[in-house]
Every structure is written in structure tokens, then in C-alpha cells.
Motif scaffolding. Structure first.
Motif, PDB file in Angstrom:
ATOM      1  N   LEU A 147       4.043 -12.490   9.835  1.00 48.40           N
ATOM      2  CA  LEU A 147       2.710 -12.141   9.330  1.00 48.40           C
ATOM      3  C   LEU A 147       1.690 -12.620  10.347  1.00 48.40           C
ATOM      4  O   LEU A 147       1.668 -13.801  10.700  1.00 48.40           O
ATOM      5  CB  LEU A 147       2.465 -12.810   7.979  1.00 48.40           C
ATOM      6  N   GLN A 148       0.853 -11.691  10.825  1.00 50.21           N
ATOM      7  CA  GLN A 148      -0.168 -12.028  11.822  1.00 50.21           C
ATOM      8  C   GLN A 148      -1.549 -11.785  11.222  1.00 50.21           C
ATOM      9  O   GLN A 148      -1.841 -10.704  10.712  1.00 50.21           O
ATOM     10  CB  GLN A 148       0.026 -11.166  13.069  1.00 50.21           C
ATOM     11  N   ILE A 149      -2.414 -12.805  11.279  1.00 51.01           N
ATOM     12  CA  ILE A 149      -3.798 -12.706  10.793  1.00 51.01           C
ATOM     13  C   ILE A 149      -4.714 -12.894  11.992  1.00 51.01           C
ATOM     14  O   ILE A 149      -4.726 -13.966  12.611  1.00 51.01           O
ATOM     15  CB  ILE A 149      -4.095 -13.763   9.718  1.00 51.01           C
ATOM     16  N   GLN A 150      -5.500 -11.846  12.310  1.00 57.00           N
ATOM     17  CA  GLN A 150      -6.376 -11.879  13.477  1.00 57.00           C
ATOM     18  C   GLN A 150      -7.829 -11.885  13.014  1.00 57.00           C
ATOM     19  O   GLN A 150      -8.278 -10.987  12.301  1.00 57.00           O
ATOM     20  CB  GLN A 150      -6.121 -10.642  14.359  1.00 57.00           C
ATOM     21  N   GLU A 151      -8.572 -12.922  13.397  1.00 58.54           N
ATOM     22  CA  GLU A 151     -10.013 -12.978  13.113  1.00 58.54           C
ATOM     23  C   GLU A 151     -10.715 -13.390  14.398  1.00 58.54           C
ATOM     24  O   GLU A 151     -10.671 -14.534  14.810  1.00 58.54           O
ATOM     25  CB  GLU A 151     -10.316 -13.943  11.975  1.00 58.54           C
ATOM     26  N   THR A 175      -5.819 -16.322  16.154  1.00 56.59           N
ATOM     27  CA  THR A 175      -4.655 -15.660  15.570  1.00 56.59           C
ATOM     28  C   THR A 175      -3.835 -16.681  14.782  1.00 56.59           C
ATOM     29  O   THR A 175      -3.523 -17.763  15.289  1.00 56.59           O
ATOM     30  CB  THR A 175      -3.756 -15.041  16.659  1.00 56.59           C
ATOM     31  N   THR A 176      -3.507 -16.356  13.546  1.00 55.82           N
ATOM     32  CA  THR A 176      -2.630 -17.178  12.710  1.00 55.82           C
ATOM     33  C   THR A 176      -1.320 -16.429  12.520  1.00 55.82           C
ATOM     34  O   THR A 176      -1.327 -15.236  12.182  1.00 55.82           O
ATOM     35  CB  THR A 176      -3.276 -17.466  11.347  1.00 55.82           C
ATOM     36  N   ILE A 177      -0.218 -17.117  12.751  1.00 54.82           N
ATOM     37  CA  ILE A 177       1.099 -16.484  12.653  1.00 54.82           C
ATOM     38  C   ILE A 177       1.937 -17.237  11.627  1.00 54.82           C
ATOM     39  O   ILE A 177       2.007 -18.471  11.640  1.00 54.82           O
ATOM     40  CB  ILE A 177       1.815 -16.479  14.017  1.00 54.82           C
ATOM     41  N   LYS A 178       2.550 -16.481  10.722  1.00 56.43           N
ATOM     42  CA  LYS A 178       3.441 -17.041   9.716  1.00 56.43           C
ATOM     43  C   LYS A 178       4.742 -16.254   9.698  1.00 56.43           C
ATOM     44  O   LYS A 178       4.751 -15.038   9.897  1.00 56.43           O
ATOM     45  CB  LYS A 178       2.811 -16.975   8.315  1.00 56.43           C
ATOM     46  N   SER A 216      -7.934  -8.802  10.522  1.00 57.67           N
ATOM     47  CA  SER A 216      -6.829  -7.842  10.541  1.00 57.67           C
ATOM     48  C   SER A 216      -5.548  -8.525  10.070  1.00 57.67           C
ATOM     49  O   SER A 216      -5.235  -9.639  10.498  1.00 57.67           O
ATOM     50  CB  SER A 216      -6.625  -7.289  11.956  1.00 57.67           C
ATOM     51  N   LEU A 217      -4.815  -7.834   9.166  1.00 64.09           N
ATOM     52  CA  LEU A 217      -3.520  -8.317   8.683  1.00 64.09           C
ATOM     53  C   LEU A 217      -2.434  -7.379   9.195  1.00 64.09           C
ATOM     54  O   LEU A 217      -2.548  -6.155   9.048  1.00 64.09           O
ATOM     55  CB  LEU A 217      -3.481  -8.349   7.151  1.00 64.09           C
ATOM     56  N   ARG A 218      -1.398  -7.950   9.773  1.00 64.15           N
ATOM     57  CA  ARG A 218      -0.276  -7.126  10.223  1.00 64.15           C
ATOM     58  C   ARG A 218       1.039  -7.819   9.874  1.00 64.15           C
ATOM     59  O   ARG A 218       1.137  -9.043   9.944  1.00 64.15           O
ATOM     60  CB  ARG A 218      -0.313  -6.915  11.747  1.00 64.15           C
ATOM     61  N   ILE A 219       2.042  -7.009   9.524  1.00 64.81           N
ATOM     62  CA  ILE A 219       3.417  -7.509   9.391  1.00 64.81           C
ATOM     63  C   ILE A 219       4.232  -6.865  10.496  1.00 64.81           C
ATOM     64  O   ILE A 219       4.250  -5.638  10.648  1.00 64.81           O
ATOM     65  CB  ILE A 219       4.013  -7.198   8.012  1.00 64.81           C
ATOM     66  N   ILE A 220       4.922  -7.707  11.271  1.00 65.06           N
ATOM     67  CA  ILE A 220       5.667  -7.263  12.451  1.00 65.06           C
ATOM     68  C   ILE A 220       7.132  -7.654  12.258  1.00 65.06           C
ATOM     69  O   ILE A 220       7.435  -8.773  11.799  1.00 65.06           O
ATOM     70  CB  ILE A 220       5.112  -7.921  13.728  1.00 65.06           C
ATOM     71  N   ASP A 221       8.051  -6.743  12.597  1.00 68.54           N
ATOM     72  CA  ASP A 221       9.464  -7.134  12.530  1.00 68.54           C
ATOM     73  C   ASP A 221       9.834  -7.920  13.777  1.00 68.54           C
ATOM     74  O   ASP A 221       9.016  -8.083  14.704  1.00 68.54           O
ATOM     75  CB  ASP A 221      10.377  -5.922  12.314  1.00 68.54           C
ATOM     76  N   LEU A 222      11.059  -8.413  13.837  1.00 75.93           N
ATOM     77  CA  LEU A 222      11.445  -9.316  14.915  1.00 75.93           C
ATOM     78  C   LEU A 222      11.611  -8.617  16.253  1.00 75.93           C
ATOM     79  O   LEU A 222      11.769  -9.275  17.284  1.00 75.93           O
ATOM     80  CB  LEU A 222      12.744 -10.042  14.554  1.00 75.93           C
ATOM     81  N   SER A 223      11.594  -7.283  16.244  1.00 73.17           N
ATOM     82  CA  SER A 223      11.618  -6.555  17.512  1.00 73.17           C
ATOM     83  C   SER A 223      10.223  -6.288  18.054  1.00 73.17           C
ATOM     84  O   SER A 223      10.062  -5.732  19.142  1.00 73.17           O
ATOM     85  CB  SER A 223      12.369  -5.223  17.338  1.00 73.17           C
TER      86      SER A 223
END
Length: 752
Positions: free
Chosen positions: A734-738, A742-745, A695-702
């Protein structure tokens, strides 16, 4: 028949008569030639904080005294008794002894007794004796500074409210031009005319009261001021320094008479209104003439008062019947230059005050105590405490605001100048423009009209246009003065007004439009000269800034997030020698890069335990700066400490800035993404150890999810793209979930 005295009065009269007779007899039998006076202040030794006083005289053998006893009484308690043995020769015994007083806010009585073997007889007593520091006040009527206008408690400099430590301020005699003062000491009186015993002036008593209270040291003031006199009136007769026909000689004689000439610490000089052409004097003293006359006084003071270590000049303001602003500006500029050229000389402006309307031919000239002499005393007291008492915990804004650089900073299409930036010396103070100050400034070198003046941190920006008859840009700038109320004025956070100056040079006056204007780096972060004005910068991009002058400072702030707490900072594209400092949110310094030269610099900081806010400061190492070129700062953050075994790798390619699409890698090189910043598409390369859902997600700072994609990943390298074209520019996660991993960038979207 006269009425008889009540019986109760007779014993009292007898006692009084007997006391007088006894005292008279003891005085005849014991001659005192040297003894302290009531209210006397003795100059202290700065090393020991003690002052020496002397007692001398003679005693006749018929007195019956076997010894004398000198008592030092502190605040009503005997602190010390000195026994003076008497040895009579031909019926007379001489004595000559010294003792010491501590310089403190305590009253001392000095008492001399004769001892006949069974009882003591008081011979002489001096009350309220002190030890402390000695200062001179000189100048004309604003140095006399007596009470002006209507009496009120607010306008009375002597009250406990206005001068709470006046008791500890002493004056010897007065500035009588005939030297007809009483040869004695007095409690300072700020309200009275110069020839009244104890006169010291309203700002003088306020100044001394402030110093005495803060430093716990009594003060003696010798005010020699005389109203309406030009600087020539105060010069020394070199053939006879104590010439009673000169103001200089009378003051010197008074100080020597009081035993204080060898211990003067400083001179306060408030004079000059009578040297600008006006109703007080039709002759204009030139800038160079005034400087030469003051320099003569300066050298004479150093000769006759050998302990003097500082000289303080009050810069006059317009008023007192002066004919023109340019006339007074010559004196003001002379005073400004003197403070720069003469060693240990300091200047204080008086322009943020409200002048009293005196009327007559002088109109506005003097001051009431409120909004005038009080403020003048307060401002100077802080400067004195800094330079003579070593007080360091004061704001830098106690100093006079003064110009440090003037530059042309904007041009019209034809290359002619339209904007001038005046940088002020104190970059940490906040400057306020009261009223429309454009009328107070003048651009030199041609005919220019100033349209407006705006403040920005420690800079004043003047917007102007030139007349058709002028073919060049401004070559200088002047700051003139007016009379009456303070406004319009430029003042700092301590209320001290901008110093007046004449034809301060413009560093790059330009060509007037015949050639292209000079290139100046476009610094979008200004003003950011102090921490409170620090500008936020984003991570993982090249942030550009510029140092415009030797006194310019740039402040930035940035944040770290989540587990990305380890920091690498790259400092590049340096065409001048700058230093970079890292601070935490409380402005405690954490790291720095202070390498000499213009090669790229970098440092890492692995000391954080959690994410937070940081500050960066860029300062020039030398006076050589390059405002035409922007430097670059890049901030990288990691979830693992950076290696400190070798210098950190700069985010540069062959010494030049990396392209904006530079790839940002994680610590294990499992994930990379580009471009950074992204504007339309964000491309992601991610390597997995096994096949499975991803899963790929882009999350804002809130914490809000902006976009999400679900994929079935293959073992090995996988490539994806996300459409970010409609995102608001900024920093995102950027969050990558496998599975459970979890990988966070951190990524940047849009140009910042």
C-alpha cells in the motif's frame, strides 16, 4: 656328456653360494629368537600413533662381532640405526631391545647387522613391516565373502580399482578349521576361501582399504568366519577359551600368536541366516535365544580382547534357503534390538543389494562384488570412521534408517483408522521408495490390507483398510525382507536401506471406530522437515503449524521488502515446549527463542542491512509434544529498528490469538489500516499535517499497480476504503503519496 655352463653363470653361482654360506654362518653365530616377519603389522598405540616391536637373541663370541646394529629403513631410506653393545659371558652375549614404528602408509624394513670392527654382516631382515589397527570379522558365509559367481575385473575385490589401498591391509594366517595355516603375515586377499592364507573376504578388504586410505593407517584383519554355521557354533568354551576344537578358540589363539589380541579395536559380525529355519538348519532360533547367544559372545569378546571398543552388526536379509519371512524377521529384529541395547554396538543393513543366484537349496544367498560386497564394505567404512576415528564431516544418512514413531494420522467417518504415518529417525535425509513397497510392510494386531505407501520427507504414509473380521486399529507395524534384487525397498540418500523391524508399536492405535478419532491439528505446511522443504509464510498474519512427534521439525521461509528490513517474530499458542530459530538465506543462525515452558515467546532482529529471504525452524525442546494443537507464528517488519530496551510486544490479546482484523500501525501512528488480511474492503485511516492532494495505490510484488485512487485530503485524520474483493490472495504494497512524502505499508489480501 653334460653341456658346460656358460662362463657368465659361474661367477653368479659362486656369489649366490658364498652369500648363502655367509648368511648360514652368521645365523649360526648369531641366534635370533624374536624378530619381525615379512608383511607383519604391529598394533599401534592410539595415543602416540606408534607401535613397538622387539628384537632378541644371542651371539657367540666366535662370531667376532663387537656390536649389533638394528636398522629401521623407511621406504628405502635408513631412518634410524640402533647400536647394541655386546657383552660376552662364557662366550655368549644376549641381546633384547625394542624399537618403534609410526603408523602410516609407508613400508618399513627392519635389518639386523653384526659389526666386527671393520665391516657389517646382515643377520636378519624383515620386509614391508607396518604399524596400524586390528579388527576381527566373524560370522558365516557372507562374512567369509569370497569371490562368488564368474570371475571378472569388476568382480575381483583385489584390483587397484576396487581396493586401491589393499597393500596396506594385512592378514595373519587363515581361518583353517584345523589351524593348518602358515604362521606368517600376508597381503589381504578378498577373493579366496576362508582356509587360504591371507583370506579376509571381499567386503572385508574393501572396508579396510577404505579406512586405510581415508585415515592413512594400515589395517590388520582377522577373519574367523565359517560358512553355514548357526550362532551356537561361534560360542566360547569358557573352561578353555583357546580350545582348538572351537571356532572361538582358534581365532583367539591366532590373534594371540600374532601378538594382536590385546589391541583389537572392533568386531564385525555378519551371521544369522543359519538361525532362521531353512535348508541350512531346520530349527528356528527365537529372538530371545539369538539375543542371549550374541550377548554371551559380546561379553566374551570384551574379556579376551580388552581394547575392543565397538561392535558392528550386519543385519541379514532374506535368502539362503530360509523358509519364511517371519523366520528371518525374528533374527533381524533380534539384531536390531541388540544394536540398541548393548553399549557401543551399531547396525548396518544389507538389503539395498542384489543377491547372487546360487541355486541348489539356497537359491539367492551371496553377492558379487559389484552391487553387493562392495556396497556393504563402503557403508560400514563410513560408520567405522565416524565412531572409531572421530570423522564428523559426513552426512547423517550414513546411519541406518530406522523408525522413531508410528501413529494413526487419518480416520474414516466412523472413526476407524485408514492412514498410518511412520516417522524415520533421520529427518535430514531424503528417502526414496524403489518399487511398490507395500508388500514389504505388514500392520499388526488384526487383518489389514495396505493399499499404498507414499514418502513425504522423513515420513512414510501407509494407506490401508481393515477386514470385516477385525474390529480394532493396527497396534504395530513390521518391515519384512525378500531375496533377489534390492527392489522394492525404502532407502536414504546414501543408498542405505531401511532397517527391518518387527511389530514396532503404534502410539495411538485408536478404538477401531467405537469412539471419535483423536483430534489432530491440521498442519497445511507439511512436509517441511528440512530446509529444502521449507514452506513460505506471509507476514502480518497468524501462521499455524504443528509438531507431530518428538523428532518432528518444521521449517518456514519468509521475505522482507524494500526498507522494511527490521523483524519482530511472535511465537504463541504453545501447548508444549518448543524452540524457534531464525536463519539467513545461507542458513546462518541469526536469533532464537529458547525459553523453557509454554508461555508466549518473541524476539526481534535488527541486524539486517537490506531486505531478503529468511528461514525459521521450530523444534521440540523435549519429547513431550502436542499434535492436537497448532502453534502460531507471526512476522512483523518495520522500516525502523525495534526497541530492544524491553521485551517485544507479542501480537496477542490476553494470551490468546488476536482477531484477524487486528490493526497494523506505523511507527509514528500516522497511518493504520484494517482488516489485515482484507477480503472485501481495506479501510485506511491516515493523518496529514496539512490539506492537499493525496494518492492511494496498491501495488503487487512485481511492481504492477492494481488499484489507484486520488483524493483531496483535509488536515488531520482522513478515512478511505479500497475494494479488494477481486484481488488474488497474497501480499501487496500500500503506497500513500502526499506531495513529496511517501508512506509504504505491506498488506495481506485474502485468507492465507
Amino acid at each position: 656328456m653334460k653341456p658346460s655352463l656358460p662362463y657368465r653363470v659361474i661367477p653368479r653361482l659362486l656369489i649366490a653360494v658364498l652369500f648363502c654360506l655367509t648368511t648360514f654362518a652368521s645365523t649360526i653365530l648369531a641366534q635370533v629368537t624374536i624378530f619381525p616377519s615379512n608383511y607383519q603389522l604391529y598394533p599401534r598405540n592410539l595415543s602416540t600413533n606408534m607401535a613397538t616391536y622387539r628384537v632378541a637373541g644371542s651371539v657367540t663370541e666366535s662370531s667376532g662381532y663387537k656390536e649389533l646394529r638394528l636398522k629401521r629403513v623407511r621406504s628405502g631410506t635408513i631412518q634410524n640405526t640402533m647400536v647394541i653393545p655386546l657383552s660376552y659371558v662364557d662366550g655368549v652375549a644376549n641381546y633384547d631391545v625394542t624399537d618403534q614404528l609410526k603408523a602410516e602408509l609407508a613400508n618399513y624394513n627392519i635389518e639386523l647387522y653384526g659389526w666386527n670392527g671393520s665391516s657389517e654382516t646382515l643377520i636378519r631382515r624383515a620386509m614391508y613391516v607396518l604399524a596400524g589397527d586390528v579388527y576381527i570379522i566373524e560370522g558365516q558365509s557372507n562374512a567369509v565373502a569370497n569371490l562368488r559367481g564368474t570371475y571378472s575385473s569388476a568382480n575381483d575385490a583385489n584390483t587397484t580399482t576396487n581396493s586401491p589401498n589393499r597393500w596396506w591391509v594385512r592378514v595373519y594366517g587363515s581361518a583353517s578349521p584345523t589351524m593348518s595355516y602358515t604362521k606368517g603375515w600376508y597381503q589381504a586377499n578378498g577373493n579366496v576361501w576362508y582356509d587360504v592364507n591371507g583370506a579376509c573376504g571381499q567386503w572385508g578388504v574393501r572396508l579396510a582399504s577404505n579406512i586405510a586410505g581415508a585415515q592413512r593407517v594400515p589395517i590388520a584383519l582377522f577373519n574367523g568366519a565359517y560358512p553355514g554355521a548357526p550362532i551356537s557354533y561361534f560360542q566360547r568354551n569358557d573352561n578353555q577359551p583357546e580350545d582348538p576344537n572351537t571356532n572361538y578358540g582358534r581365532l583367539l589363539a591366532r590373534l594371540r600368536e600374532a601378538g594382536c589380541a590385546e589391541n583389537v579395536r572392533a568386531v564385525f559380525w555378519y551371521q544369522g541366516e543359519s538361525d532362521a529355519a531353512g535348508t541350512l538348519n531346520p530349527n528356528q532360533t527365537s529372538l530371545e535365544q539369538y539375543k542371549a547367544s550374541f550377548t554371551n559372545l559380546y561379553n566374551d569378546w570384551k574379556t579376551d580382547y580388552p581394547s575392543i571398543s565397538r561392535f558392528f552388526i550386519f543385519q541379514i536379509r532374506n535368502g539362503c534357503g530360509i523358509y519364511s519371512k517371519d523366520g528371518v524377521l525374528q533374527i533381524q529384529e533380534a539384531q536390531r534390538q541388540l544394536a540398541k541395547e548393548l553399549a557401543n554396538t551399531h547396525i548396518m543393513t544389507t538389503n539395498n543389494t542384489s543377491q547372487l543366484f546360487d541355486g541348489g537349496t539356497i537359491d539367492y544367498c551371496h553377492y558379487n562384488f559389484p552391487n553387493g560386497y562392495r556396497e556393504i564394505g563402503d557403508w560400514m567404512a563410513k560408520i567405522v570412521r565416524k565412531y572409531l576415528y572421530g570423522v564428523t564431516n559426513q552426512s547423517s544418512s550414513i546411519e541406518v534408517p530406522e523408525p522413531s514413531a508410528a501413529k494413526i494420522t487419518a480416520f474414516n467417518d466412523d472413526g476407524s483408522a485408514k492412514e498410518l504415518t511412520l516417522t524415520l529417525k533421520d529427518q535430514y535425509s531424503t528417502y526414496t521408495l524403489d518399487g511398490d513397497v507395500k508388500s514389504e510392510f505388514r500392520l499388526e494386531g488384526g487383518n489389514f490390507t495396505i493399499d499404498s505407501v507414499k514418502g513425504s520427507s522423513n515420513r512414510l504414509i501407509l494407506y490401508f483398510k481393515r477386514a470385516n473380521v477385525t474390529n480394532n486399529d493396527p497396534t504395530g507395524i513390521s518391515y519384512l525382507s525378500h531375496d533377489g534384487i534390492a527392489s522394492p525397498i525404502v532407502r536414504n540418500s546414501s543408498g542405505v536401506g531401511l532397517i527391518h523391524f518387527s511389530n514396532f508399536p503404534v502410539e495411538n492405535p485408536g478404538s477401531g471406530g467405537n469412539n471419535p478419532p483423536p483430534v489432530v491439528c491440521a498442519d497445511a505446511f507439511e512436509p517441511n522437515d528440512i530446509p529444502s522443504l521449507a514452506k513460505h509464510i506471509n507476514n502480518l498474519i497468524q501462521n499455524k503449524g504443528s509438531i507431530s512427534s518428538a523428532t518432528d521439525v518444521d521449517w518456514f521461509t519468509f521475505k522482507t521488502y524494500s526498507s522494511w528490513i527490521y523483524i519482530k517474530i511472535s511465537f504463541s499458542n504453545l501447548t508444549a515446549d518448543y524452540d524457534l530459530y531464525l536463519y539467513d538465506n545461507a542458513l546462518n543462525q541469526l536469533a532464537s527463542s529458547e525459553k523453557t515452558g509454554t508461555s508466549n515467546e518473541a524476539f526481534i532482529y535488527n541486524g539486517a542491512t537490506t531486505f531478503g529471504t529468511y528461514y525459521l525452524k521450530v523444534v521440540p525442546k523435549t519429547s513431550q509434544v502436542d499434535p492436537s494443537t497448532c502453534y502460531s507464528i507471526r512476522i512483523d517488519a518495520s522500516s525502523a529498528p525495534y526497541s530492544t530496551s524491553s521485551p517485544p510486544i507479542l501480537t496477542q490479546v490476553n494470551g490468546t490469538e488476536s482477531p484477524m482484523e487486528e490493526v497494523a500501525m506505523d511507527q509514528n501512528n500516522q497511518t493504520n489500516f484494517y482488516p489485515n488480511p482484507a477480503t472485501d474492503k481495506l479501510y485506511i485511516n491516515h493523518t496529514t499535517s496539512k490539506a492537499g492532494p493525496l494518492s492511494l495505490r496498491i501495488i503487487d510484488l512485481s511492481g504492477r499497480t492494481m488499484i489507484q485512487q486520488n483524493h483531496s485530503a483535509s488536515k488531520g485524520r482522513n478515512t478511505y476504503d479500497l475494494d479488494v474483493s477481486k484481488f488474488v490472495p497474497g501480499v501487496y504494497i500500500l503506497q500513500i503519496q502526499e506531495g513529496s512524502k511517501t508512506t509504504i505499508k505491506k498488506i495481506t489480501i485474502g485468507m492465507q
